[in-house]
Design an enzyme around this catalytic site. Structure first.
Site, short mmCIF file in Angstrom:
data_model
loop_
_atom_site.label_atom_id
_atom_site.label_comp_id
_atom_site.label_asym_id
_atom_site.label_seq_id
_atom_site.Cartn_x
_atom_site.Cartn_y
_atom_site.Cartn_z
N HIS A 1 -4.17 12.73 -10.24
CA HIS A 1 -2.77 12.86 -10.66
C HIS A 1 -2.15 14.16 -10.16
O HIS A 1 -1.04 14.18 -9.63
CB HIS A 1 -2.77 12.80 -12.19
N GLU B 1 -8.89 -2.17 1.94
CA GLU B 1 -9.37 -1.09 1.08
C GLU B 1 -10.87 -1.20 0.87
O GLU B 1 -11.48 -0.34 0.24
CB GLU B 1 -8.71 -1.19 -0.30
N ASP C 1 -8.84 3.94 -1.55
CA ASP C 1 -9.95 3.07 -1.96
C ASP C 1 -10.94 2.86 -0.83
O ASP C 1 -12.15 2.78 -1.06
CB ASP C 1 -9.41 1.73 -2.48
N CYS D 1 -1.18 3.21 4.02
CA CYS D 1 -0.35 3.60 2.88
C CYS D 1 -1.13 4.41 1.86
O CYS D 1 -0.65 4.67 0.77
CB CYS D 1 0.30 2.39 2.23
C1 PEP Z 1 -5.16 3.11 -1.62
O1 PEP Z 1 -6.18 2.71 -2.21
O2 PEP Z 1 -5.19 3.89 -0.65
C2 PEP Z 1 -3.83 2.67 -2.07
C3 PEP Z 1 -2.74 2.94 -1.37
O3 PEP Z 1 -3.76 2.01 -3.27
P1 PEP Z 1 -3.85 2.77 -4.69
O4 PEP Z 1 -3.86 4.25 -4.42
O5 PEP Z 1 -2.66 2.32 -5.46
O6 PEP Z 1 -5.15 2.26 -5.21
MG MG Z 2 -5.99 1.09 -3.62
#
Ligand code: PEP
Ligand code: MG
Length: 554
Positions: free
Chosen positions: A185, A408, A432, A479
């Protein structure tokens, strides 16, 4: 020199202000004689009024949301129900003042939690004022972000969500924590506010209040005894550009779409203001968090429509519900899984709750009809061809023909050549993907050195995913948080990534760095990083080849 994981770039030199230690539960054994009870009640009243005034003063110095949060919390400090309950504990049971406040506040917080909804969120405020009143009563420093006359570097074990809500970037110019990981966070918030930040710093707990330090968020280094030259250099760094200079492209004009990660309509408006070319990840679960039941189709249409309206004729990638693991939702996730990160999360929750996915697709389809955004839909945590096929077919039933998958899980990176035969695009979730490639919980500070998207193994997986998608002429974006690292972004482009989606605040720096490199140079950087044997080697080799990172203190 202390080292940690640099999660938000920038160089700063200033004095340390430490976050005060948390308030412990006051002991319960002491009983006040009758004659001392009135003055204990008076002391509680005085401490509450002091806390209220203190928070109101802080509110008048702050602006926007932070000012509101502080003003509302201030009124809670002298809440009549809280005062009455604490006085009763003192008068009738002879509890000492701090203990009486502790119990009265906890009962009030429990009542608010039971009421649910917005009121439940106030429980955190009650506990916050409880701690402040007890700190005043016992003469210890007030918990929370310290207040100083000069800008300072905040040093803490980690920051609670309530602390970060009121962080003022003009006061807190850098953050150093001993806990936290790159996707914690604290890290996400620091990046979104543009505050240089280093987490999981070994030795940060030994930094003392008032000590002069120099922080390099890009390199992940804390100079504990900086010489005058370093201080001057860090204070005089030319900041990176803070506004986007048109669509993303390399020096030789190769287009790399610079997109935003958003979680709600307010985030989408902010992203549009920053000049994002579109949305690369709309985390719809943020519209569902804190709810006991799934939102109705109508509620979802309202949220999705507002997000889409911020980007007319632009690409918006809506990710279907990613519940589970660190984002449990009572109506789709079990609370008794032994290993939730490897459990029924992401797209898998639709196996037992197909109606939630169906309602999302229906709402997305209707919101898409009502606006003229270029809507893409994407599923999280996809592992197999069969899952991809099912998801693409479900989207098609609602007339949604741009259906993609998140990469992921190492399995989906390795078999992108099959998965992208079904889906029309992919986006790599590096948070992930790193967690699963390294078998390292992304939330654990003790594993932060493993949890880096600079791991050559993670870069290999991304390269393989891009090659697999290329066979079908399908684009792959990134992302995860990696896209926001101005040194790693060119590497990703060199690996074959077509778009980068990140917290809007990081867009200008990433865009500016990309413009200094040709596509071939990005490819050379990618090769260098993949040849490296470690995170440190990869990062150092790449950083040495991008001189503007040093100039801009990134
Ligand atoms: C990720 O896992 O990189 C992702 C963009 O999804 P989240 O962070 O929401 O798990
Ligand atoms: Mg993710």
């Amino acid at each position: 020199m202390l080292r940690g994981v640099g999660v938000s770039p920038g160089r700063r030199a200033a004095h340390v202000a430490r976050m005060a230690s948390p308030i412990a539960e006051p002991a319960s054994t002491q009983v006040l004689p009758e004659g001392e009870r009135d003055s204990a009640v008076e002391a509680i009243k005085a401490a509450s009024e002091y806390v209220c005034d203190d928070l109101l003063a802080a509110s008048s110095r702050a602006t926007g949301t932070a000012a509101n949060i502080l003003a509302v919390t201030a009124t809670m400090a002298t809440d009549p129900a809280l005062m009455r309950a604490a006085a009763t504990h003192v008068r009738e049971e002879g509890l000492i003042a701090p203990r009486a406040v502790w119990l009265a506040a906890n009962t009030l917080a429990e009542q608010l939690t039971a009421l649910g909804g917005n009121l439940a969120e106030r429980a955190t405020d009650v506990k916050d004022v409880r701690n402040r009143i007890i700190a005043r009563l016992t003469g210890v420093p007030s918990p929370g972000v310290p207040i100083r006359d000069e800008p300072f570097i905040l040093v803490a074990h980690d920051l609670a969500p309530a602390d970060t809500a009121t962080l003022d970037p003009s006061a807190v110019i850098a953050i150093v924590t001993s806990g936290g990981g790159p996707t914690s966070h604290t890290s996400i918030l620091a990046r979104s506010l543009g505050i240089p930040c280093i987490v999981a710093v070994d030795g940060a707990d030994d930094l003392v209040d008032g000590q002069l330090i120099a922080v390099d968020g890009g390199a992940g280094e804390v100079h504990t005894e900086p010489d005058a030259q370093t201080v001057e250099k860090f204070q005089q760094t030319v900041s990176a550009p803070s506004t986007l200079n048109g669509p993303g492209r390399t020096k030789d004009g190769h287009a790399v779409a610079l997109l935003a990660n958003v979680g709600d309509p307010a985030g989408a408006a902010k992203a549009a203001d920053m000049g994002a070319e579109g949305v690369g990840l709309f985390r719809t679960e943020f519209c569902f968090l804190g709810r006991e039941t799934a939102p109705t189709v109508e509620e979802q249409i309202a949220q999705y429509t507002t997000v889409l309206e911020a980007f007319p004729h632009r690409k918006v990638v809506i990710r279907t519900l990613d519940a589970g693991a660190d984002k449990p939702l009572p109506f789709v996730t079990a609370d008794d899984e032994p290993n939730p990160a490897l459990g029924v999360r992401g797209l898998r929750t639709s196996w037992n709750h197909p109606e939630v996915l169906e309602s999302q697709l229906e709402a997305i389809a209707q919101a898409a009809q009502a606006t003229d955004a270029d809507v893409h839909v994407m599923a999280p945590m996809v592992a197999t061809v069969a899952e991809t096929k099912d998801f693409v077919a479900a989207c098609a039933r609602y007339g949604l023909h741009n259906a993609g998958i998140m990469i992921e899980i190492p399995a989906s990176a390795l078999r992108a050549k099959d998965l992208l035969g079904e889906a029309t695009f992919a986006s790599v979730g590096t948070n992930d993907l790193t967690q699963y490639a390294l078998a390292a919980d992304r939330e654990l500070a003790s594993l932060a050195s493993l949890s880096s998207p600079w791991q050559p193994s993670v870069l290999d997986l991304i390269a393989i995913a891009c090659e697999g998608a290329e066979r079908h002429g399908r684009p792959v974006g990134v992302c995860g948080e990696a896209a926001a690292d101005p040194a790693l972004a060119p590497v990703l482009v060199g690996l074959g990534v077509a778009s980068l989606s990140m917290t809007p605040r990081s867009l200008p720096a990433v865009g500016a760095v990309l413009e200094t490199l040709t596509l071939d140079e990005c490819r050379e950087l990618a090769a260098l990083a993949r040849e490296a044997a470690s995170v440190e080697e990869a990062r150092a080799a790449v950083r040495a080849r991008i001189p503007v990172l040093e100039t801009w203190g990134l």
